[in-house]
Design a protein around this motif. Structure first.
Motif, PDB file in Angstrom:
ATOM      1  N   LEU A  89      45.536  36.853  44.641  1.00  0.00           N
ATOM      2  CA  LEU A  89      44.915  38.163  45.448  1.00  0.00           C
ATOM      3  C   LEU A  89      44.037  37.883  46.362  1.00  0.00           C
ATOM      4  O   LEU A  89      43.789  38.378  47.374  1.00  0.00           O
ATOM      5  N   GLU A  90      43.045  36.652  46.044  1.00  0.00           N
ATOM      6  CA  GLU A  90      41.989  36.438  47.070  1.00  0.00           C
ATOM      7  C   GLU A  90      42.417  35.781  48.191  1.00  0.00           C
ATOM      8  O   GLU A  90      41.877  36.074  49.128  1.00  0.00           O
ATOM      9  N   MET A  91      43.442  34.892  48.208  1.00  0.00           N
ATOM     10  CA  MET A  91      44.440  34.651  49.345  1.00  0.00           C
ATOM     11  C   MET A  91      44.805  35.678  50.266  1.00  0.00           C
ATOM     12  O   MET A  91      44.638  35.718  51.213  1.00  0.00           O
ATOM     13  N   ALA A  92      45.439  36.456  49.597  1.00  0.00           N
ATOM     14  CA  ALA A  92      46.164  37.765  50.105  1.00  0.00           C
ATOM     15  C   ALA A  92      44.974  38.836  50.669  1.00  0.00           C
ATOM     16  O   ALA A  92      45.219  39.142  52.100  1.00  0.00           O
ATOM     17  N   VAL A  93      43.776  39.053  50.094  1.00  0.00           N
ATOM     18  CA  VAL A  93      42.994  39.904  50.531  1.00  0.00           C
ATOM     19  C   VAL A  93      42.195  39.279  51.968  1.00  0.00           C
ATOM     20  O   VAL A  93      41.912  39.917  52.791  1.00  0.00           O
ATOM     21  N   ASP A  94      42.002  37.702  51.723  1.00  0.00           N
ATOM     22  CA  ASP A  94      41.460  36.996  52.580  1.00  0.00           C
ATOM     23  C   ASP A  94      40.131  37.576  53.216  1.00  0.00           C
ATOM     24  O   ASP A  94      39.837  37.945  54.517  1.00  0.00           O
ATOM     25  N   THR A  95      39.270  37.790  52.365  1.00  0.00           N
ATOM     26  CA  THR A  95      37.900  38.417  52.598  1.00  0.00           C
ATOM     27  C   THR A  95      36.878  37.163  53.140  1.00  0.00           C
ATOM     28  O   THR A  95      37.490  35.845  52.700  1.00  0.00           O
ATOM     29  N   ASN A  96      36.060  37.024  53.956  1.00  0.00           N
ATOM     30  CA  ASN A  96      35.158  36.168  54.270  1.00  0.00           C
ATOM     31  C   ASN A  96      34.051  36.002  53.358  1.00  0.00           C
ATOM     32  O   ASN A  96      33.140  35.298  53.573  1.00  0.00           O
ATOM     33  N   ALA A  97      34.397  36.349  52.085  1.00  0.00           N
ATOM     34  CA  ALA A  97      33.270  36.335  51.158  1.00  0.00           C
ATOM     35  C   ALA A  97      33.273  34.843  50.691  1.00  0.00           C
ATOM     36  O   ALA A  97      34.312  34.495  50.419  1.00  0.00           O
ATOM     37  N   ARG A  98      32.316  34.239  49.946  1.00  0.00           N
ATOM     38  CA  ARG A  98      32.233  32.964  49.414  1.00  0.00           C
ATOM     39  C   ARG A  98      33.089  32.986  48.036  1.00  0.00           C
ATOM     40  O   ARG A  98      32.467  33.850  47.295  1.00  0.00           O
ATOM     41  N   PRO A  99      33.973  32.049  47.943  1.00  0.00           N
ATOM     42  CA  PRO A  99      34.907  32.067  46.718  1.00  0.00           C
ATOM     43  C   PRO A  99      34.135  31.742  45.416  1.00  0.00           C
ATOM     44  O   PRO A  99      32.990  30.970  45.541  1.00  0.00           O
ATOM     45  N   VAL A 100      34.307  32.530  44.383  1.00  0.00           N
ATOM     46  CA  VAL A 100      33.543  32.175  43.022  1.00  0.00           C
ATOM     47  C   VAL A 100      34.619  31.600  42.088  1.00  0.00           C
ATOM     48  O   VAL A 100      35.753  31.867  42.271  1.00  0.00           O
ATOM     49  N   GLY A 101      34.166  30.432  41.344  1.00  0.00           N
ATOM     50  CA  GLY A 101      34.951  29.720  40.553  1.00  0.00           C
ATOM     51  C   GLY A 101      34.545  28.721  40.053  1.00  0.00           C
ATOM     52  O   GLY A 101      35.384  28.011  39.488  1.00  0.00           O
ATOM     53  N   VAL A 102      33.153  28.265  39.920  1.00  0.00           N
ATOM     54  CA  VAL A 102      32.848  26.944  39.337  1.00  0.00           C
ATOM     55  C   VAL A 102      33.145  27.007  38.203  1.00  0.00           C
ATOM     56  O   VAL A 102      33.503  25.837  37.469  1.00  0.00           O
ATOM     57  N   ALA A 103      32.521  28.062  37.276  1.00  0.00           N
ATOM     58  CA  ALA A 103      32.644  27.992  35.805  1.00  0.00           C
ATOM     59  C   ALA A 103      34.156  28.111  35.400  1.00  0.00           C
ATOM     60  O   ALA A 103      34.538  27.476  34.405  1.00  0.00           O
ATOM     61  N   GLU A 104      34.899  28.845  36.184  1.00  0.00           N
ATOM     62  CA  GLU A 104      36.321  29.059  35.763  1.00  0.00           C
ATOM     63  C   GLU A 104      36.901  27.646  36.128  1.00  0.00           C
ATOM     64  O   GLU A 104      37.923  27.267  35.278  1.00  0.00           O
ATOM     65  N   LEU A 105      36.582  26.843  36.993  1.00  0.00           N
ATOM     66  CA  LEU A 105      36.823  25.368  37.280  1.00  0.00           C
ATOM     67  C   LEU A 105      36.705  24.597  36.083  1.00  0.00           C
ATOM     68  O   LEU A 105      37.788  23.713  35.658  1.00  0.00           O
ATOM     69  N   ILE A 106      35.516  24.437  35.424  1.00  0.00           N
ATOM     70  CA  ILE A 106      35.108  23.694  34.416  1.00  0.00           C
ATOM     71  C   ILE A 106      36.006  24.190  33.153  1.00  0.00           C
ATOM     72  O   ILE A 106      36.445  23.269  32.329  1.00  0.00           O
ATOM     73  N   ALA A 107      36.137  25.619  33.038  1.00  0.00           N
ATOM     74  CA  ALA A 107      36.711  25.988  31.811  1.00  0.00           C
ATOM     75  C   ALA A 107      38.095  25.609  31.891  1.00  0.00           C
ATOM     76  O   ALA A 107      39.038  25.138  30.881  1.00  0.00           O
ATOM     77  N   LEU A 108      38.884  25.935  33.015  1.00  0.00           N
ATOM     78  CA  LEU A 108      40.253  25.297  33.011  1.00  0.00           C
ATOM     79  C   LEU A 108      40.298  23.848  33.010  1.00  0.00           C
ATOM     80  O   LEU A 108      41.453  23.486  32.501  1.00  0.00           O
ATOM     81  N   GLY A 109      39.388  23.046  33.332  1.00  0.00           N
ATOM     82  CA  GLY A 109      39.501  21.533  33.130  1.00  0.00           C
ATOM     83  C   GLY A 109      39.665  21.176  31.634  1.00  0.00           C
ATOM     84  O   GLY A 109      40.326  20.506  31.316  1.00  0.00           O
ATOM     85  N   VAL A 110      38.606  22.029  30.863  1.00  0.00           N
ATOM     86  CA  VAL A 110      38.678  21.905  29.523  1.00  0.00           C
ATOM     87  C   VAL A 110      39.673  22.290  28.737  1.00  0.00           C
ATOM     88  O   VAL A 110      40.528  21.538  27.844  1.00  0.00           O
ATOM     89  N   LEU A 111      40.384  23.258  29.152  1.00  0.00           N
ATOM     90  CA  LEU A 111      41.372  24.111  28.595  1.00  0.00           C
ATOM     91  C   LEU A 111      42.656  23.097  28.951  1.00  0.00           C
ATOM     92  O   LEU A 111      43.699  22.911  28.161  1.00  0.00           O
ATOM     93  N   MET A 112      42.610  22.431  30.220  1.00  0.00           N
ATOM     94  CA  MET A 112      43.867  21.509  30.383  1.00  0.00           C
ATOM     95  C   MET A 112      43.950  20.500  29.714  1.00  0.00           C
ATOM     96  O   MET A 112      44.945  19.945  29.210  1.00  0.00           O
ATOM     97  N   LEU A 113      42.876  19.846  28.995  1.00  0.00           N
ATOM     98  CA  LEU A 113      42.779  18.946  28.121  1.00  0.00           C
ATOM     99  C   LEU A 113      43.298  19.263  26.775  1.00  0.00           C
ATOM    100  O   LEU A 113      44.175  18.403  25.971  1.00  0.00           O
TER     101      LEU A 113
END
Length: 165
Positions: A89-113
């Motif tokens: 959705l974020e890539m389709a909307v293509d807003t010029n806003a700064r992407p958010v996702g640092v905490a999601e990145l960490i949570a996905l990394g731990v869940l991947m383990l």
């Protein structure tokens, strides 16, 4: 002998709980900082609907990590599906806003383990590749941000995702 062993087990359990509380607290602070910060020439992330959606996705990933128990592997898959949908959705909307996702990145990394560690557990082997795909797309989403931190975070997530395949 039994008393010493039970004390060690209780101490280990307490240590793991403290570690999990610290990780969840740190990730929640990252969500808050990420949502209220702004890039060069942009408003804060929560000023756009996409920023709200990305923040909710990060909170969902943290919630699943916080409540995860062995045998609930399908929830890791749900986090991966939500992350993939939000990234698309974020890539389709293509807003010029700064992407958010640092905490999601960490949570996905731990869940991947967790997903890789319990590879053969039900609901099957679809969860680890789904999390790898979500981590790869999240890494690509971070490359849209500016600065070296976004590039480093994106590279780490893509390499972590490739290591699970």
């Amino acid at each position: 002998m039994t008393l010493r062993r039970s004390l060690r087990v209780r101490t280990d359990d307490l240590g793991m709980r403290v570690l999990k509380i610290c990780m969840v607290g740190g990730m929640l602070l990252l969500v808050l900082a990420d949502a209220l910060s702004s890039g060069t020439g942009t408003d804060i992330a929560l000023s756009t609907p996409m920023g709200w959606i990305e923040t909710a996705s990060g909170l969902f990933a943290i919630g699943v990590y916080m409540r995860y128990r062995p045998g609930r592997k399908h929830w890791i898959g749900y986090v991966a599906i939500v992350s993939i949908a939000v990234t698309a959705l974020e890539m389709a909307v293509d807003t010029n806003a700064r992407p958010v996702g640092v905490a999601e990145l960490i949570a996905l990394g731990v869940l991947m383990l967790y997903a890789v560690r319990q590879w053969d557990a039900p609901p099957g082997r679809w969860v680890a590749p789904a999390v790898a795909a979500a981590a790869t797309l999240l890494g690509l989403r971070l490359f849209e941000g500016t600065g070296a931190g976004a590039n480093v975070g994106g590279t780490i997530m893509i390499l972590l995702a490739l290591s699970t395949i």
